[in-house]
Scaffold this motif. Sequence first.
Motif, PDB file in Angstrom:
ATOM      1  N   ALA A  77      -3.860  10.494  -2.392  1.00 20.18           N
ATOM      2  CA  ALA A  77      -4.659   9.270  -2.470  1.00 20.18           C
ATOM      3  C   ALA A  77      -3.955   8.153  -1.723  1.00 20.18           C
ATOM      4  CB  ALA A  77      -4.885   8.857  -3.926  1.00 20.18           C
ATOM      5  N   LEU A  78      -4.753   7.188  -1.257  1.00 22.86           N
ATOM      6  CA  LEU A  78      -4.241   5.961  -0.670  1.00 22.86           C
ATOM      7  C   LEU A  78      -4.433   4.856  -1.703  1.00 22.86           C
ATOM      8  CD1 LEU A  78      -3.207   4.477   1.943  1.00 22.86           C
ATOM      9  CD2 LEU A  78      -5.616   3.943   2.379  1.00 22.86           C
ATOM     10  N   TRP A  79      -3.377   4.093  -1.979  1.00 26.88           N
ATOM     11  CA  TRP A  79      -3.397   3.081  -3.037  1.00 26.88           C
ATOM     12  C   TRP A  79      -3.140   1.697  -2.466  1.00 26.88           C
ATOM     13  CZ3 TRP A  79      -3.845   4.580  -8.323  1.00 26.88           C
ATOM     14  CH2 TRP A  79      -3.779   5.969  -8.544  1.00 26.88           C
ATOM     15  N   LEU A 124      -9.740   0.684   2.387  1.00 30.04           N
ATOM     16  CA  LEU A 124      -9.539   1.979   1.735  1.00 30.04           C
ATOM     17  C   LEU A 124     -10.306   3.083   2.460  1.00 30.04           C
ATOM     18  CD1 LEU A 124      -9.682   0.952  -2.023  1.00 30.04           C
ATOM     19  CD2 LEU A 124      -7.727   1.934  -0.835  1.00 30.04           C
ATOM     20  N   ALA A 175       0.859  -1.188   0.000  1.00 27.80           N
ATOM     21  CA  ALA A 175       0.000   0.000   0.000  1.00 27.80           C
ATOM     22  C   ALA A 175       0.889   1.230   0.000  1.00 27.80           C
ATOM     23  CB  ALA A 175      -0.917   0.008   1.221  1.00 27.80           C
ATOM     24  N   PRO A 230       2.026   5.396  -9.431  1.00 25.56           N
ATOM     25  CA  PRO A 230       1.129   4.254  -9.225  1.00 25.56           C
ATOM     26  C   PRO A 230       0.410   3.883 -10.522  1.00 25.56           C
ATOM     27  CG  PRO A 230       0.163   6.252  -8.322  1.00 25.56           C
ATOM     28  CD  PRO A 230       1.564   6.603  -8.718  1.00 25.56           C
ATOM     29  N   TRP A 272      -4.747   0.315 -10.172  1.00 23.51           N
ATOM     30  CA  TRP A 272      -4.733  -0.119  -8.774  1.00 23.51           C
ATOM     31  C   TRP A 272      -5.937   0.435  -8.020  1.00 23.51           C
ATOM     32  CZ3 TRP A 272       1.069   1.248  -7.548  1.00 23.51           C
ATOM     33  CH2 TRP A 272       1.886   0.255  -8.112  1.00 23.51           C
ATOM     34  N   HIS A 289      -7.720   2.430  -5.271  1.00 25.10           N
ATOM     35  CA  HIS A 289      -7.287   3.619  -4.546  1.00 25.10           C
ATOM     36  C   HIS A 289      -8.484   4.429  -4.062  1.00 25.10           C
ATOM     37  CE1 HIS A 289      -7.864   5.076  -8.671  1.00 25.10           C
ATOM     38  NE2 HIS A 289      -8.054   6.276  -8.146  1.00 25.10           N
ATOM     39  N   ARG A 290      -8.175   5.343  -3.142  1.00 24.89           N
ATOM     40  CA  ARG A 290      -9.193   6.240  -2.597  1.00 24.89           C
ATOM     41  C   ARG A 290      -8.591   7.630  -2.473  1.00 24.89           C
ATOM     42  NH1 ARG A 290     -13.775   6.283   0.719  1.00 24.89           N
ATOM     43  NH2 ARG A 290     -13.885   8.051   2.167  1.00 24.89           N
ATOM     44  N   GLU A 329      -1.833  -1.819  -4.043  1.00 26.54           N
ATOM     45  CA  GLU A 329      -1.153  -2.148  -5.293  1.00 26.54           C
ATOM     46  C   GLU A 329      -1.662  -3.447  -5.915  1.00 26.54           C
ATOM     47  OE1 GLU A 329       3.061  -1.867  -4.950  1.00 26.54           O
ATOM     48  OE2 GLU A 329       3.011   0.140  -4.083  1.00 26.54           O
ATOM     49  N   ARG A 365       5.393   4.072   1.269  1.00 21.86           N
ATOM     50  CA  ARG A 365       5.009   2.772   0.705  1.00 21.86           C
ATOM     51  C   ARG A 365       5.371   1.673   1.696  1.00 21.86           C
ATOM     52  NH1 ARG A 365       7.151  -1.669  -2.210  1.00 21.86           N
ATOM     53  NH2 ARG A 365       5.665  -2.528  -3.717  1.00 21.86           N
TER      54      ARG A 365
END
Length: 335
Positions: free
Chosen positions: A93-95, A110, A51, A77, A81, A83-84, A97, A63
């Motif tokens: 954003a939060l990803w 998320l 993430a 990224p 993937w 994400h939010r 992977e 990461r």
Amino acid sequence: MVKELAGRLAALDPDAGAAVQVIAYFDRLVDGRAGLEAIVRGAAVLAGCPARLIDDERRVRIRMTASGVRQDDSSAPDPQWLHRPLSADGPSALWLERPGPAGPVDLMVLERAGNAARGALERTRGRAAASSPDPALVETVVDAAAPVDARRHAARRLGLPVDGRARALARPGGPATVHAVPPAGASAAVTGRAGLGPAVAVLDLPSSWADARTALRFTADGTEQDPGPRIVDFADLGGLALLAATVGVGTEPVPDVRRVERAAAAAPWVLATLDAIATTASLRAAATALTVHHSTVQERLTHAEHLLGWSVHDPQGRLRLQLALVLRRLHRSAR
């Protein structure tokens, strides 16, 4: 109660039970005012894939692998993937992977991790009203990758004199702690097991934090099976600090460390006796430290020397013992 509910739900619907556990996990992080690393680590571990948190406006990139280890990665990224977004007006954003579609647990990770990260970003990067000091601010002020402006802001929120000096403190398994350097003649009380970083300019606290973590590796529990100092100041290590770089995960112990371990397995008093001999000026001083008669120390030392295979009566043998004990602590801290 939450754990019991999650167990009941898991029996009926595994995804529902897992989602409840995700909610409880991130609620605990929010209640504890966790920092960004802890939040992204939780997202990676719970989702079972790497993430990352990216906020280019605030110059934040974190990461974490699925095992919870931080890894630097400046690559872009993959748009596929999961994400939010963390804000409507910014590129943060939060990803997770891996590509979609997202399952119920992914969606919950998320949502909850994203909300927690947004709150931590606002606390540590200047978009929220001041509040009491919290671990997220400390995480920022000791993060060498954080922009100087972000570290300066975090220092102010922590009440640290930006133009003054401070030091970092590391504890086993705990987050960083920072303290302003007290006035001349005063001292900051430190209890428990800890490594102390040197006093530095507040904006140089990342280096003090790195040194505090090194100092922590030289500490011990102070018990019979793990004797040694519970508090170590990096400034007192001198050239010994270089040893920390030579011992890591997978490093094979030198023969003297193996001899100490074999000796320790022979009797419960061996380690404490060897530590007392290595850190005091005489047998009588060692006996006082161990609260036994000096003749008992002599008998124990004779037996311990036989187990070790060398004499510690001369300066060279005593130095050899001191190094073996220090290296043993470093190996234990690297596990």
